[in-house]
Design an enzyme around this catalytic site. Sequence first.
Site, PDB file in Angstrom:
ATOM      1  N   ARG A   1       6.932 -17.992  -7.704  1.00 55.89           N
ATOM      2  CA  ARG A   1       5.782 -17.217  -7.222  1.00 55.89           C
ATOM      3  C   ARG A   1       5.985 -16.792  -5.771  1.00 55.89           C
ATOM      4  O   ARG A   1       5.643 -15.679  -5.386  1.00 55.89           O
ATOM      5  CB  ARG A   1       4.511 -18.053  -7.340  1.00 55.89           C
ATOM      6  CG  ARG A   1       4.057 -18.313  -8.776  1.00 55.89           C
ATOM      7  CD  ARG A   1       2.852 -19.230  -8.801  1.00 55.89           C
ATOM      8  NE  ARG A   1       2.349 -19.477 -10.143  1.00 55.89           N
ATOM      9  CZ  ARG A   1       2.726 -20.510 -10.899  1.00 55.89           C
ATOM     10  NH1 ARG A   1       3.608 -21.378 -10.463  1.00 55.89           N
ATOM     11  NH2 ARG A   1       2.198 -20.683 -12.103  1.00 55.89           N
TER      12      ARG A   1
ATOM     13  N   HIS B   1      -1.072 -23.134  -5.891  1.00 54.47           N
ATOM     14  CA  HIS B   1      -0.789 -22.699  -7.262  1.00 54.47           C
ATOM     15  C   HIS B   1       0.717 -22.443  -7.370  1.00 54.47           C
ATOM     16  O   HIS B   1       1.196 -21.328  -7.186  1.00 54.47           O
ATOM     17  CB  HIS B   1      -1.592 -21.424  -7.545  1.00 54.47           C
ATOM     18  CG  HIS B   1      -1.368 -20.868  -8.917  1.00 54.47           C
ATOM     19  ND1 HIS B   1      -1.597 -21.591 -10.064  1.00 54.47           N
ATOM     20  CD2 HIS B   1      -0.939 -19.645  -9.327  1.00 54.47           C
ATOM     21  CE1 HIS B   1      -1.323 -20.834 -11.118  1.00 54.47           C
ATOM     22  NE2 HIS B   1      -0.916 -19.655 -10.694  1.00 54.47           N
TER      23      HIS B   1
ATOM     24  N   ARG C   1       5.772 -12.390 -11.888  1.00 53.24           N
ATOM     25  CA  ARG C   1       6.975 -13.207 -11.973  1.00 53.24           C
ATOM     26  C   ARG C   1       7.833 -12.748 -13.142  1.00 53.24           C
ATOM     27  O   ARG C   1       7.345 -12.155 -14.096  1.00 53.24           O
ATOM     28  CB  ARG C   1       6.594 -14.670 -12.195  1.00 53.24           C
ATOM     29  CG  ARG C   1       5.941 -15.296 -11.009  1.00 53.24           C
ATOM     30  CD  ARG C   1       5.332 -16.621 -11.412  1.00 53.24           C
ATOM     31  NE  ARG C   1       6.340 -17.651 -11.629  1.00 53.24           N
ATOM     32  CZ  ARG C   1       6.107 -18.790 -12.294  1.00 53.24           C
ATOM     33  NH1 ARG C   1       4.930 -19.023 -12.813  1.00 53.24           N
ATOM     34  NH2 ARG C   1       7.051 -19.686 -12.440  1.00 53.24           N
TER      35      ARG C   1
ATOM     36  N   THR D   1      -3.379  -8.956 -16.539  1.00 48.53           N
ATOM     37  CA  THR D   1      -4.543  -9.755 -16.130  1.00 48.53           C
ATOM     38  C   THR D   1      -5.744  -8.873 -15.793  1.00 48.53           C
ATOM     39  O   THR D   1      -6.871  -9.204 -16.157  1.00 48.53           O
ATOM     40  CB  THR D   1      -4.215 -10.651 -14.910  1.00 48.53           C
ATOM     41  OG1 THR D   1      -3.764  -9.824 -13.839  1.00 48.53           O
ATOM     42  CG2 THR D   1      -3.143 -11.676 -15.239  1.00 48.53           C
TER      43      THR D   1
ATOM     44  N   ASN E   1       0.095 -13.214  -7.171  1.00 50.87           N
ATOM     45  CA  ASN E   1       0.908 -14.316  -6.638  1.00 50.87           C
ATOM     46  C   ASN E   1       1.810 -13.898  -5.485  1.00 50.87           C
ATOM     47  O   ASN E   1       2.234 -12.743  -5.431  1.00 50.87           O
ATOM     48  CB  ASN E   1       1.784 -14.889  -7.758  1.00 50.87           C
ATOM     49  CG  ASN E   1       1.034 -15.932  -8.574  1.00 50.87           C
ATOM     50  OD1 ASN E   1       0.329 -16.762  -8.027  1.00 50.87           O
ATOM     51  ND2 ASN E   1       1.206 -15.884  -9.883  1.00 50.87           N
TER      52      ASN E   1
ATOM     53  N   GLY F   1      -5.479  -3.372  -9.970  1.00 57.33           N
ATOM     54  CA  GLY F   1      -4.418  -3.771 -10.881  1.00 57.33           C
ATOM     55  C   GLY F   1      -4.979  -3.782 -12.288  1.00 57.33           C
ATOM     56  O   GLY F   1      -5.861  -4.587 -12.600  1.00 57.33           O
TER      57      GLY F   1
HETATM   58  N1  LIG Z   1      -3.178 -16.888  -9.577  1.00 61.80           N
HETATM   59  C1  LIG Z   1      -3.012 -17.029 -10.887  1.00 61.80           C
HETATM   60  O1  LIG Z   1      -3.487 -17.987 -11.489  1.00 61.80           O
HETATM   61  C2  LIG Z   1      -2.255 -15.972 -11.660  1.00 61.80           C
HETATM   62  C3  LIG Z   1      -2.229 -15.982 -13.062  1.00 61.80           C
HETATM   63  C4  LIG Z   1      -1.583 -14.947 -13.724  1.00 61.80           C
HETATM   64  C5  LIG Z   1      -0.954 -13.928 -13.001  1.00 61.80           C
HETATM   65  N2  LIG Z   1      -0.966 -13.967 -11.650  1.00 61.80           N
HETATM   66  C6  LIG Z   1      -0.335 -12.929 -10.830  1.00 61.80           C
HETATM   67  O2  LIG Z   1      -1.175 -11.774 -10.901  1.00 61.80           O
HETATM   68  C7  LIG Z   1      -0.390 -10.598 -10.671  1.00 61.80           C
HETATM   69  C8  LIG Z   1      -0.646  -9.607 -11.794  1.00 61.80           C
HETATM   70  O3  LIG Z   1      -0.141 -10.109 -13.009  1.00 61.80           O
HETATM   71  P1  LIG Z   1      -0.149  -9.174 -14.295  1.00 61.80           P
HETATM   72  O4  LIG Z   1       0.429  -9.991 -15.397  1.00 61.80           O
HETATM   73  O5  LIG Z   1      -1.465  -8.519 -14.467  1.00 61.80           O
HETATM   74  O6  LIG Z   1       0.920  -8.060 -13.832  1.00 61.80           O
HETATM   75  P2  LIG Z   1       1.064  -6.584 -14.393  1.00 61.80           P
HETATM   76  O7  LIG Z   1       2.419  -6.122 -13.971  1.00 61.80           O
HETATM   77  O8  LIG Z   1       0.725  -6.534 -15.837  1.00 61.80           O
HETATM   78  O9  LIG Z   1      -0.060  -5.759 -13.595  1.00 61.80           O
HETATM   79  C9  LIG Z   1       0.013  -5.520 -12.236  1.00 61.80           C
HETATM   80  C10 LIG Z   1      -0.502  -4.104 -12.008  1.00 61.80           C
HETATM   81  O10 LIG Z   1      -0.606  -3.870 -10.610  1.00 61.80           O
HETATM   82  C11 LIG Z   1      -0.386  -2.481 -10.424  1.00 61.80           C
HETATM   83  N3  LIG Z   1      -0.147  -2.201  -9.013  1.00 61.80           N
HETATM   84  C12 LIG Z   1       0.977  -2.365  -8.285  1.00 61.80           C
HETATM   85  N4  LIG Z   1       0.771  -1.972  -7.021  1.00 61.80           N
HETATM   86  C13 LIG Z   1      -0.526  -1.556  -6.931  1.00 61.80           C
HETATM   87  C14 LIG Z   1      -1.347  -1.055  -5.890  1.00 61.80           C
HETATM   88  N5  LIG Z   1      -0.879  -0.897  -4.657  1.00 61.80           N
HETATM   89  N6  LIG Z   1      -2.642  -0.740  -6.172  1.00 61.80           N
HETATM   90  C15 LIG Z   1      -3.133  -0.891  -7.419  1.00 61.80           C
HETATM   91  N7  LIG Z   1      -2.391  -1.366  -8.456  1.00 61.80           N
HETATM   92  C16 LIG Z   1      -1.110  -1.689  -8.209  1.00 61.80           C
HETATM   93  C17 LIG Z   1       0.781  -2.179 -11.349  1.00 61.80           C
HETATM   94  O11 LIG Z   1       0.883  -0.784 -11.617  1.00 61.80           O
HETATM   95  C18 LIG Z   1       0.411  -3.018 -12.568  1.00 61.80           C
HETATM   96  O12 LIG Z   1      -0.287  -2.242 -13.531  1.00 61.80           O
HETATM   97  C19 LIG Z   1       1.051 -11.089 -10.564  1.00 61.80           C
HETATM   98  O13 LIG Z   1       1.407 -11.253  -9.202  1.00 61.80           O
HETATM   99  C20 LIG Z   1       1.019 -12.443 -11.272  1.00 61.80           C
HETATM  100  O14 LIG Z   1       2.074 -13.292 -10.853  1.00 61.80           O
HETATM  101  C21 LIG Z   1      -1.601 -14.966 -10.966  1.00 61.80           C
END
Ligand SMILES: NC(=O)c1ccc[n+]([C@@H]2O[C@H](COP(=O)([O-])OP(=O)(O)OC[C@H]3O[C@@H](n4cnc5c(N)ncnc54)[C@H](O)[C@@H]3O)[C@@H](O)[C@H]2O)c1
Length: 317
Positions: free
Chosen positions: A91, A178, A85, A16, A123, A12
Amino acid sequence: MLANEVKVAVFGAGGTGGAIAELLLYDNFGEIALIDVNGALAEGKALDIGQAGVLTGRDSRIYGGNDPAICTGAQIVVITAGIGRRPGLAREELLATNAQIVREICEEIKQRAPDAFVIVLTNPADILARTAWEATGFPANRVMAQGGILDSARLATWIAALCDVSQRDVRAMVLGGHGDHMLPVRQFASIHGIPATLLMSDELWQTAVEHTRYGGGEILSKFATHGAAVTPAHAVVAMIHALLSPVPQVLPVSVRSEGAYGLPEDVFIGLPVKLSHKGVEAVLELPLDEDDITQLHRSAAVLDNAFQTWRNRQSSS
Ligand SMILES: NC(=O)c1ccc[n+]([C@@H]2O[C@H](COP(=O)([O-])OP(=O)(O)OC[C@H]3O[C@@H](n4cnc5c(N)ncnc54)[C@H](O)[C@@H]3O)[C@@H](O)[C@H]2O)c1
């Protein structure tokens, strides 16, 4: 192990994933592989971040693409891939889509980085760590989710602001899942060692808790199209550093409970753990208040029910 001897793979390359890669470069990690279904995005981010190495005096080898094979040999794998989200979306509602993505990625990790530590950020992170543990078949001490370090940072920020003290003096710990059912533990909050109970009224504590509980949603509602990235990335990198250190750090991390606090064994939930180069060395069982224990169990039930509901749907479809 020194950071410059370590390969980290980040699945990803979105908000993040990109932020994590950037911090890893600043910390001079040896090799950073960014993998995204959008291969061009991963390649572009790797180029952009890598070029900053010249100006910041860093030598990380960073590359990106859509081929999961580039995670081969990573000692640490971070999963940020999936959908995020949107305002009004909890989540837990991301589960069906993201569980499938995490499972596919875990198949790759199992084959190509069989000795890695796995950190799940996607998430709902606690439930997906459980999914990742099952899908990889790795020992539970090598699979974990990030949640509590971020939530604890948010709580500490609010305690500092409300008490008008430096953030550097505040320590706080958020346990549980979380999500909205998280558990900020009042007795573990302190200001330079002084229990926060002595310096904060009940009302101020509740205000800090509310801001923490809905802190992710607050940021999301302002961005509208994406969530927080900077502090989540720092939280993941804090875990990565702990996983390289022979000296264990005490951190709130989502891990398999193994029955600690009387919780269901297989539930992954934020608990105080000792984290080191051996992975999750131990869950610390601390004397929590009765109300906190009740809340911890409630949070575990939310996570367990969501996981079981998803699994039942899988087996009936
Ligand atoms: N646990 C935590 O504390 C926390 C904090 C922030 C975000 N998050 C979660 O982290 C995740 C990512 O957030 P983000 O803001 O980076 O989202 P984002 O949409 O900016 O990035 C997610 C990326 O994943 C890629 N992706 C989708 N399917 C894929 C696959 N099969 N293989 C490889 N890449 C793939 C997408 O193309 C995208 O670029 C979300 O689920 C978000 O809710 C969790």
